[in-house]
Write a protein that holds these residues in place. Structure first.
Motif, PDB file in Angstrom:
ATOM      1  N   SER A 122       5.799  70.293  45.447  1.00 39.02           N
ATOM      2  CA  SER A 122       5.956  70.032  44.022  1.00 39.02           C
ATOM      3  C   SER A 122       7.150  69.110  43.762  1.00 39.02           C
ATOM      4  O   SER A 122       8.219  69.277  44.363  1.00 39.02           O
ATOM      5  CB  SER A 122       6.165  71.357  43.277  1.00 39.02           C
ATOM      6  OG  SER A 122       6.596  71.122  41.951  1.00 39.02           O
ATOM      7  N   THR A 123       6.967  68.150  42.838  1.00 34.01           N
ATOM      8  CA  THR A 123       8.090  67.312  42.434  1.00 34.01           C
ATOM      9  C   THR A 123       9.047  68.056  41.506  1.00 34.01           C
ATOM     10  O   THR A 123      10.145  67.576  41.234  1.00 34.01           O
ATOM     11  CB  THR A 123       7.599  66.045  41.704  1.00 34.01           C
ATOM     12  OG1 THR A 123       6.821  66.435  40.555  1.00 34.01           O
ATOM     13  CG2 THR A 123       6.760  65.165  42.609  1.00 34.01           C
ATOM     14  N   ASP A 124       8.642  69.222  41.017  1.00 35.77           N
ATOM     15  CA  ASP A 124       9.506  69.995  40.115  1.00 35.77           C
ATOM     16  C   ASP A 124      10.630  70.698  40.867  1.00 35.77           C
ATOM     17  O   ASP A 124      11.789  70.667  40.444  1.00 35.77           O
ATOM     18  CB  ASP A 124       8.686  71.023  39.337  1.00 35.77           C
ATOM     19  CG  ASP A 124       7.698  70.379  38.381  1.00 35.77           C
ATOM     20  OD1 ASP A 124       8.015  69.281  37.865  1.00 35.77           O
ATOM     21  OD2 ASP A 124       6.626  70.955  38.157  1.00 35.77           O
ATOM     22  N   ASP A 125      10.264  71.348  41.986  1.00 36.85           N
ATOM     23  CA  ASP A 125      11.281  72.124  42.694  1.00 36.85           C
ATOM     24  C   ASP A 125      11.090  72.128  44.215  1.00 36.85           C
ATOM     25  O   ASP A 125      11.799  72.853  44.927  1.00 36.85           O
ATOM     26  CB  ASP A 125      11.297  73.571  42.188  1.00 36.85           C
ATOM     27  CG  ASP A 125       9.922  74.243  42.284  1.00 36.85           C
ATOM     28  OD1 ASP A 125       9.005  73.657  42.911  1.00 36.85           O
ATOM     29  OD2 ASP A 125       9.762  75.346  41.719  1.00 36.85           O
ATOM     30  N   GLY A 126      10.149  71.363  44.735  1.00 35.95           N
ATOM     31  CA  GLY A 126       9.946  71.306  46.184  1.00 35.95           C
ATOM     32  C   GLY A 126       9.093  72.433  46.735  1.00 35.95           C
ATOM     33  O   GLY A 126       8.975  72.570  47.955  1.00 35.95           O
ATOM     34  N   THR A 127       8.477  73.215  45.879  1.00 34.15           N
ATOM     35  CA  THR A 127       7.627  74.312  46.341  1.00 34.15           C
ATOM     36  C   THR A 127       6.439  73.781  47.138  1.00 34.15           C
ATOM     37  O   THR A 127       5.807  72.793  46.751  1.00 34.15           O
ATOM     38  CB  THR A 127       7.106  75.117  45.139  1.00 34.15           C
ATOM     39  OG1 THR A 127       8.217  75.649  44.413  1.00 34.15           O
ATOM     40  CG2 THR A 127       6.215  76.269  45.593  1.00 34.15           C
ATOM     41  N   PHE A 128       6.132  74.443  48.256  1.00 33.39           N
ATOM     42  CA  PHE A 128       4.974  74.068  49.056  1.00 33.39           C
ATOM     43  C   PHE A 128       3.695  74.306  48.254  1.00 33.39           C
ATOM     44  O   PHE A 128       3.527  75.359  47.629  1.00 33.39           O
ATOM     45  CB  PHE A 128       4.931  74.877  50.353  1.00 33.39           C
ATOM     46  CG  PHE A 128       3.690  74.660  51.168  1.00 33.39           C
ATOM     47  CD1 PHE A 128       3.575  73.564  52.005  1.00 33.39           C
ATOM     48  CD2 PHE A 128       2.621  75.544  51.074  1.00 33.39           C
ATOM     49  CE1 PHE A 128       2.414  73.346  52.737  1.00 33.39           C
ATOM     50  CE2 PHE A 128       1.460  75.348  51.810  1.00 33.39           C
ATOM     51  CZ  PHE A 128       1.358  74.241  52.641  1.00 33.39           C
ATOM     52  N   LEU A 129       2.781  73.334  48.283  1.00 36.25           N
ATOM     53  CA  LEU A 129       1.531  73.442  47.540  1.00 36.25           C
ATOM     54  C   LEU A 129       0.327  73.647  48.445  1.00 36.25           C
ATOM     55  O   LEU A 129      -0.437  74.585  48.260  1.00 36.25           O
ATOM     56  CB  LEU A 129       1.325  72.195  46.673  1.00 36.25           C
ATOM     57  CG  LEU A 129       2.403  71.916  45.616  1.00 36.25           C
ATOM     58  CD1 LEU A 129       2.134  70.597  44.914  1.00 36.25           C
ATOM     59  CD2 LEU A 129       2.473  73.067  44.612  1.00 36.25           C
ATOM     60  N   ARG A 130       0.180  72.783  49.447  1.00 40.07           N
ATOM     61  CA  ARG A 130      -0.989  72.910  50.332  1.00 40.07           C
ATOM     62  C   ARG A 130      -0.795  72.031  51.567  1.00 40.07           C
ATOM     63  O   ARG A 130       0.066  71.153  51.592  1.00 40.07           O
ATOM     64  CB  ARG A 130      -2.275  72.525  49.602  1.00 40.07           C
ATOM     65  CG  ARG A 130      -2.385  71.079  49.220  1.00 40.07           C
ATOM     66  CD  ARG A 130      -3.614  70.830  48.346  1.00 40.07           C
ATOM     67  NE  ARG A 130      -3.784  69.421  47.980  1.00 40.07           N
ATOM     68  CZ  ARG A 130      -3.117  68.825  47.012  1.00 40.07           C
ATOM     69  NH1 ARG A 130      -2.212  69.501  46.314  1.00 40.07           N
ATOM     70  NH2 ARG A 130      -3.339  67.546  46.743  1.00 40.07           N
ATOM     71  N   ARG A 131      -1.649  72.263  52.538  1.00 41.11           N
ATOM     72  CA  ARG A 131      -1.649  71.511  53.785  1.00 41.11           C
ATOM     73  C   ARG A 131      -3.080  71.071  54.081  1.00 41.11           C
ATOM     74  O   ARG A 131      -4.023  71.835  53.889  1.00 41.11           O
ATOM     75  CB  ARG A 131      -1.129  72.388  54.932  1.00 41.11           C
ATOM     76  CG  ARG A 131      -1.093  71.727  56.302  1.00 41.11           C
ATOM     77  CD  ARG A 131      -0.808  72.748  57.387  1.00 41.11           C
ATOM     78  NE  ARG A 131      -0.430  72.107  58.620  1.00 41.11           N
ATOM     79  CZ  ARG A 131       0.826  71.936  59.027  1.00 41.11           C
ATOM     80  NH1 ARG A 131       1.826  72.404  58.291  1.00 41.11           N
ATOM     81  NH2 ARG A 131       1.103  71.321  60.163  1.00 41.11           N
ATOM     82  N   GLU A 132      -3.236  69.809  54.520  1.00 42.10           N
ATOM     83  CA  GLU A 132      -4.556  69.303  54.853  1.00 42.10           C
ATOM     84  C   GLU A 132      -4.528  68.673  56.242  1.00 42.10           C
ATOM     85  O   GLU A 132      -3.527  68.073  56.635  1.00 42.10           O
ATOM     86  CB  GLU A 132      -5.027  68.278  53.813  1.00 42.10           C
ATOM     87  CG  GLU A 132      -5.227  68.894  52.441  1.00 42.10           C
ATOM     88  CD  GLU A 132      -5.752  67.910  51.416  1.00 42.10           C
ATOM     89  OE1 GLU A 132      -5.664  66.687  51.670  1.00 42.10           O
ATOM     90  OE2 GLU A 132      -6.244  68.360  50.366  1.00 42.10           O
ATOM     91  N   LYS A 133      -5.619  68.842  56.965  1.00 43.32           N
ATOM     92  CA  LYS A 133      -5.728  68.274  58.293  1.00 43.32           C
ATOM     93  C   LYS A 133      -5.950  66.772  58.185  1.00 43.32           C
ATOM     94  O   LYS A 133      -6.716  66.313  57.336  1.00 43.32           O
ATOM     95  CB  LYS A 133      -6.898  68.930  59.037  1.00 43.32           C
ATOM     96  CG  LYS A 133      -6.987  68.583  60.508  1.00 43.32           C
ATOM     97  CD  LYS A 133      -8.108  69.358  61.179  1.00 43.32           C
ATOM     98  CE  LYS A 133      -8.183  69.030  62.666  1.00 43.32           C
ATOM     99  NZ  LYS A 133      -9.312  69.755  63.322  1.00 43.32           N
ATOM    100  N   GLY A 134      -5.267  65.993  59.060  1.00 42.27           N
ATOM    101  CA  GLY A 134      -5.382  64.552  58.988  1.00 42.27           C
ATOM    102  C   GLY A 134      -5.747  63.923  60.313  1.00 42.27           C
ATOM    103  O   GLY A 134      -6.274  64.582  61.212  1.00 42.27           O
ATOM    104  N   ILE A 135      -5.481  62.614  60.436  1.00 43.40           N
ATOM    105  CA  ILE A 135      -5.728  61.890  61.665  1.00 43.40           C
ATOM    106  C   ILE A 135      -4.421  61.236  62.120  1.00 43.40           C
ATOM    107  O   ILE A 135      -3.452  61.180  61.370  1.00 43.40           O
ATOM    108  CB  ILE A 135      -6.830  60.816  61.498  1.00 43.40           C
ATOM    109  CG1 ILE A 135      -6.375  59.729  60.513  1.00 43.40           C
ATOM    110  CG2 ILE A 135      -8.128  61.451  61.029  1.00 43.40           C
ATOM    111  CD1 ILE A 135      -7.344  58.562  60.420  1.00 43.40           C
TER     112      ILE A 135
END
Length: 394
Positions: free
Chosen positions: A152-165
Motif C-alpha cells: 500500500s502507498t498509504d502505509d506500506g502494508t502488504f497487499l498480495r503476491r503474484e507469480k511472475g517470470i
C-alpha cells in the motif's frame, strides 16, 4: 558490508541472465504474439546541436528551487531509483539496505518496505519498483524468486503476491507486466526477446529482439513514464525512445540525435568493454536510456569521454522551443561564488526535476549559500541521508 553487497549483486546478476539451456525453466514462446512496432516518425531531439552550458548559466535557467532534508533516522545506502508523486518521494535501495523508503514532501519518513525474507509476504531481492497512484499500490519486483509483490502507498502494508517470470526490470500496464530481459534469461535456445508481456507467469506478447550490438548480457533500467502516464522504454544502446500505446502496440516517440552515436554500430557484435573503448578512444557517445519526461522540459543523459573517464552529461530539451542544452557538470569553476547547489536529475514530477546533494559541504563553500540550504547543512552530520534538490526550469 562490501563483501555482502558483492554476494547479493552476484546473485541478482544470475537472476538477470545466464547461458540459455533447455530445461524446466525455459519459457515456451513459439506461439506467442509479437508486439507490433508502428512506423510512426519519432520526434527528433537534436542533442548533436545542443548548446553546452556551465553551472552559472544552468542556474540562470532555474525558476524555482527547494531543498528537502530527508529524515535520517533510517539510513539509505545507495539511491538506485527515485519516484516522485504529488505528495511522496519513493526511494529504492536495491543492495545495501534492500528496502524502499517513503518520505513526504517535507522529508519526513512515512514508512519503509523492509520485508526481506523467505515468507509469503517477503522478498529475496528488491530489483525494481513502480508506483501506481490510481490503485495506491507499490509494485516490487523480486527478480530472485520471479515474483511480483504489492504494498500500500498509504502505509506500506502488504497487499498480495503474484507469480511472475524471470526479468531484470519491471513495469506494468493495467493488470499485465512488462518484463525486461537480457539475452538468455528466458532459458530458451530458439528465441531471444528483450521484452516479454505476461499475465503473472503466462507470457502473452514478445518484442524487441536484440541486435548484434545488444546481444551481450547487458541491460539498463530504462522504464519511465511520460507526462501523460504512458510507459516509455529504450532498448540498450538505442537512440529511440519508444512509447507503449498498449501492451501489444509500441510506437517510436523520440530519437536522440548524436554526432557519433554508438547505435550507428547496432549491427555489429561488440562487447561492452569494447564499446567503452570506442567512447574513450574514438569519441563515440552513448545515450544512457532513461528519459525523464516533464510537461515543458525533458531530461536525459549522454555518456561522453572526459579525460580518461566516461562521464554522463545531463541534457535538457525545451519542448516549447525545441532547443536542447547540455549541462557540463565536469568542468566546475573552483573560484566561483556558490549560491545554489543543484544536481543532475534522477526523477521528475510535472515540471520539477529532483536530484540529491551531500549533507556535508565544506565550510568554505557555505558562506553565500541559499539560507535554507545553509541552515540544513549546519544541522547535518556526515552519516545523514542526502538532501533532495527540487528545481523547476523557466
Amino acid at each position: 558490508m562490501k563483501q555482502l553487497t558483492a554476494i547479493i549483486l552476484t546473485a541478482l546478476i544470475w537472476a538477470c541472465g545466464t547461458q540459455p539451456q533447455n530445461d524446466s525453466r525455459a519459457l515456451e514462446l513459439s506461439d506467442t504474439e509479437i508486439i507490433k512496432i508502428t512506423h510512426n516518425t519519432p520526434h527528433p531531439i537534436r542533442a548533436d546541436n545542443a548548446r553546452v552550458i556551465g553551472m552559472d548559466e544552468m542556474l540562470d535557467r532555474v525558476k524555482l528551487i527547494d531543498y528537502i532534508k530527508l529524515d535520517s533516522s533510517e539510513p539509505i545506502g545507495v539511491i538506485d531509483k527515485m519516484i516522485v508523486t504529488k505528495d511522496k518521494i519513493y526511494i529504492l535501495d536495491c543492495y545495501t539496505a534492500q528496502q524502499i523508503f517513503v518520505f513526504d514532501k517535507t522529508g519526513n519518513l512515512l514508512f519503509r518496505i523492509k520485508n526481506k525474507g523467505r515468507g509469503p509476504k517477503e522478498y529475496l531481492s528488491v530489483a525494481d519498483m513502480q508506483v501506481d497512484t490510481i490503485r495506491n499500490e507499490i509494485l516490487v519486483n523480486d527478480a530472485l524468486t520471479r515474483s511480483y509483490l504489492y504494498f500500500s502507498t498509504d502505509d506500506g502494508t502488504f497487499l498480495r503476491r503474484e507469480k511472475g517470470i524471470a526479468n531484470c526490470y519491471l513495469a506494468h500496464i493495467d493488470s499485465l507486466y512488462i518484463n525486461y530481459q537480457i539475452p538468455g534469461q528466458d532459458f530458451n535456445d530458439n528465441e531471444n526477446w528483450a521484452i516479454l508481456v505476461s499475465d503473472k507467469d503466462s507470457v502473452l506478447y514478445k518484442g524487441f529482439t536484440p541486435t548484434p550490438l545488444q546481444d551481450n548480457n547487458f541491460a539498463v533500467n530504462s522504464f519511465t513514464y511520460d507526462c501523460d502516464g504512458k510507459l516509455l522504454f529504450t532498448p540498450v544502446y538505442s537512440d529511440t525512445v519508444y512509447q507503449f500505446m498498449s501492451v501489444s502496440i509500441v510506437s517510436p516517440k523520440y530519437v536522440i540525435h548524436q554526432k557519433k552515436s554508438v547505435w550507428n554500430l547496432y549491427n555489429q557484435k561488440i562487447p561492452p568493454l569494447e564499446v567503452d573503448k570506442l567512447i574513450k578512444q574514438n569519441n563515440y557517445t552513448r545515450y544512457a536510456g532513461k528519459f525523464l519526461d516533464g510537461e515543458s522540459y525533458a531530461s536525459f543523459e549522454i555518456a561522453h569521454k572526459w579525460e580518461e573517464y566516461i562521464t554522463p552529461r545531463p541534457y535538457f530539451w525545451d519542448k516549447r522551443t525545441d532547443i536542447v542544452f547540455a549541462w557540463d557538470t565536469a568542468n566546475v569553476d573552483e573560484d566561483a561564488i556558490v549560491h545554489e547547489i543543484i544536481r543532475q536529475p534522477i526523477a521528475v514530477y510535472g515540471d520539477t526535476f529532483f536530484g540529491t546533494c551531500s549533507p556535508q559541504i565544506p565550510e568554505e563553500y557555505r558562506k553565500n549559500l541559499n539560507p535554507k540550504l545553509k541552515s540544513l547543512l549546519e544541522c547535518s552530520k556526515e552519516s545523514d541521508n542526502p538532501i533532495v534538490v527540487a528545481y523547476t526550469l523557466k
